[in-house]
Design a protein around this motif. Sequence first.
Motif, mmCIF file in Angstrom:
data_model
loop_
_atom_site.group_PDB
_atom_site.id
_atom_site.type_symbol
_atom_site.label_atom_id
_atom_site.label_comp_id
_atom_site.label_asym_id
_atom_site.label_seq_id
_atom_site.Cartn_x
_atom_site.Cartn_y
_atom_site.Cartn_z
ATOM 1 N N ILE A 159 105.692 16.912 18.773
ATOM 2 C CA ILE A 159 104.433 17.342 18.166
ATOM 3 C C ILE A 159 104.423 17.070 16.664
ATOM 4 N N ASP A 160 103.410 16.361 16.207
ATOM 5 C CA ASP A 160 103.123 16.230 14.777
ATOM 6 C C ASP A 160 102.185 17.378 14.434
ATOM 7 N N ILE A 161 102.750 18.446 13.903
ATOM 8 C CA ILE A 161 101.980 19.673 13.757
ATOM 9 C C ILE A 161 100.792 19.510 12.829
ATOM 10 N N GLU A 162 100.924 18.679 11.796
ATOM 11 C CA GLU A 162 99.798 18.472 10.879
ATOM 12 C C GLU A 162 98.631 17.822 11.619
ATOM 13 N N ASP A 163 98.952 16.864 12.477
ATOM 14 C CA ASP A 163 97.915 16.199 13.255
ATOM 15 C C ASP A 163 97.368 17.119 14.337
ATOM 16 N N ALA A 164 98.267 17.879 14.973
ATOM 17 C CA ALA A 164 97.857 18.752 16.071
ATOM 18 C C ALA A 164 96.908 19.852 15.610
ATOM 19 N N SER A 204 114.979 21.152 21.162
ATOM 20 C CA SER A 204 113.589 21.368 21.541
ATOM 21 C C SER A 204 113.123 22.769 21.157
ATOM 22 N N SER A 205 114.000 23.761 21.332
ATOM 23 C CA SER A 205 113.634 25.136 21.017
ATOM 24 C C SER A 205 113.470 25.349 19.517
ATOM 25 N N LEU A 206 114.335 24.752 18.725
ATOM 26 C CA LEU A 206 114.197 24.858 17.268
ATOM 27 C C LEU A 206 112.883 24.234 16.815
ATOM 28 N N ALA A 207 112.512 23.110 17.433
ATOM 29 C CA ALA A 207 111.231 22.480 17.113
ATOM 30 C C ALA A 207 110.073 23.381 17.531
ATOM 31 N N ALA A 208 110.210 24.049 18.673
ATOM 32 C CA ALA A 208 109.163 24.946 19.164
ATOM 33 C C ALA A 208 108.976 26.142 18.235
ATOM 34 N N ILE A 209 110.071 26.705 17.753
ATOM 35 C CA ILE A 209 109.992 27.844 16.832
ATOM 36 C C ILE A 209 109.276 27.432 15.552
ATOM 37 N N ASN A 210 109.648 26.285 15.012
ATOM 38 C CA ASN A 210 109.010 25.785 13.802
ATOM 39 C C ASN A 210 107.524 25.517 14.024
ATOM 40 N N CYS A 211 107.205 24.960 15.180
ATOM 41 C CA CYS A 211 105.820 24.655 15.513
ATOM 42 C C CYS A 211 104.975 25.930 15.587
ATOM 43 N N LEU A 212 105.476 26.938 16.265
ATOM 44 C CA LEU A 212 104.746 28.200 16.376
ATOM 45 C C LEU A 212 104.567 28.865 15.023
ATOM 46 N N ASP A 213 105.602 28.809 14.199
ATOM 47 C CA ASP A 213 105.525 29.436 12.887
ATOM 48 C C ASP A 213 104.432 28.780 12.033
ATOM 49 N N ARG A 214 104.380 27.464 12.058
ATOM 50 C CA ARG A 214 103.386 26.747 11.265
ATOM 51 C C ARG A 214 101.989 26.929 11.842
ATOM 52 N N GLY A 216 101.005 29.636 13.313
ATOM 53 C CA GLY A 216 100.623 30.994 12.954
ATOM 54 C C GLY A 216 100.092 31.090 11.542
ATOM 55 N N VAL A 217 100.742 30.400 10.628
ATOM 56 C CA VAL A 217 100.289 30.402 9.234
ATOM 57 C C VAL A 217 98.930 29.722 9.126
ATOM 58 N N HIS A 218 98.817 28.583 9.783
ATOM 59 C CA HIS A 218 97.578 27.808 9.710
ATOM 60 C C HIS A 218 96.392 28.568 10.316
ATOM 61 N N LEU A 219 96.630 29.247 11.425
ATOM 62 C CA LEU A 219 95.552 29.924 12.138
ATOM 63 C C LEU A 219 95.373 31.380 11.702
ATOM 64 N N GLY A 220 96.230 31.840 10.785
ATOM 65 C CA GLY A 220 96.088 33.192 10.258
ATOM 66 C C GLY A 220 96.541 34.282 11.187
ATOM 67 N N LYS A 225 101.314 34.903 7.190
ATOM 68 C CA LYS A 225 102.564 34.492 6.548
ATOM 69 C C LYS A 225 103.572 34.060 7.627
ATOM 70 N N PRO A 226 104.603 33.314 7.234
ATOM 71 C CA PRO A 226 105.626 32.931 8.216
ATOM 72 C C PRO A 226 106.196 34.158 8.916
ATOM 73 N N SER A 227 106.500 34.017 10.189
ATOM 74 C CA SER A 227 107.012 35.127 10.987
ATOM 75 C C SER A 227 108.484 35.385 10.696
ATOM 76 N N ALA A 228 108.818 36.616 10.326
ATOM 77 C CA ALA A 228 110.213 36.977 10.069
ATOM 78 C C ALA A 228 111.042 36.888 11.340
ATOM 79 N N ILE A 229 110.419 37.218 12.466
ATOM 80 C CA ILE A 229 111.136 37.158 13.743
ATOM 81 C C ILE A 229 111.468 35.715 14.102
ATOM 82 N N LEU A 230 110.496 34.825 13.985
ATOM 83 C CA LEU A 230 110.740 33.422 14.295
ATOM 84 C C LEU A 230 111.778 32.823 13.354
ATOM 85 N N ASP A 231 111.728 33.232 12.098
ATOM 86 C CA ASP A 231 112.712 32.737 11.132
ATOM 87 C C ASP A 231 114.120 33.184 11.522
ATOM 88 N N GLN A 232 114.268 34.436 11.918
ATOM 89 C CA GLN A 232 115.574 34.937 12.341
ATOM 90 C C GLN A 232 116.048 34.225 13.606
#
Length: 242
Positions: A159-164, A204-214, A216-220, A225-232
């Motif tokens: 996934i290209d998150i900026e494009d997605a 794949s899972s690390l990419a998924a966590i990053n994708c969800l975090d971004r 979340g920020v984009h969609l409010g 803000k970035p998720s503390a849980i996803l970051d951990q």
Amino acid sequence: MKASLKFTEEKADKFWRVETLGSELLLNYGKSGTNGRNQIKAFASPEDCEAQARKLTQGKMKKGYVDFPFDYDGHRYFDDEEVGLHRLTSHPRFVAHFADDVYYDCCDEDAPFGSDEGSDALGELANCVRTQKYLNIVDFPRWLIENQWEMTFIEPASIDIEDALKPENKALEPDIYQSCRVVIASAFGQLKITGSLDASLKTSSLAAINCLDRMGVHLGWGDGKPSAILDQMSKDLAAFCK
């Protein structure tokens, strides 16, 4: 306390083990060579729990059970349906490395098994491992979403998150979200059940966590803000080396 016993005679070959954690006690028992059944019982205090564990162990030994070296590392760990997520029904390596309560949270959407998708994925993965119905863990998320749920899977690493996140691609958001949740649950589920993690699924899972975090920020989502849980989760997963 941990104790593992075995009973063998002409028509019987079965194991029984007990393990305590605080004021809770796990009983795991069944035919030798199987994962057996699990029961978790709660007591008023750790002392009461330990006393009951010793009493149960002594009672089994009086019936002919003897000590045997239980293969904690090679055992497969499945939660009790009535109790749900629990440390006592998780692989020791998972418990040691993923120590925070978030890994046993069944309500927080950002937790590995807290979303509907994550919970369902763990349940299906456990069933597949238990019955040896489907063992290709790397392709499990795609198989689950496309073959079982008859929906669209999108590999998070592709996934290209900026494009997605462009307005014209908004229709993809549900598929991206579901795919990421299932991949994350599959990775943590493999760890929880077996104590190991396929390298490809980890990536794949690390990419998924990053994708969800971004996303979340984009969609409010939440406070935007970035998720503390996803970051951990990302840091803990990246640090796991088995």
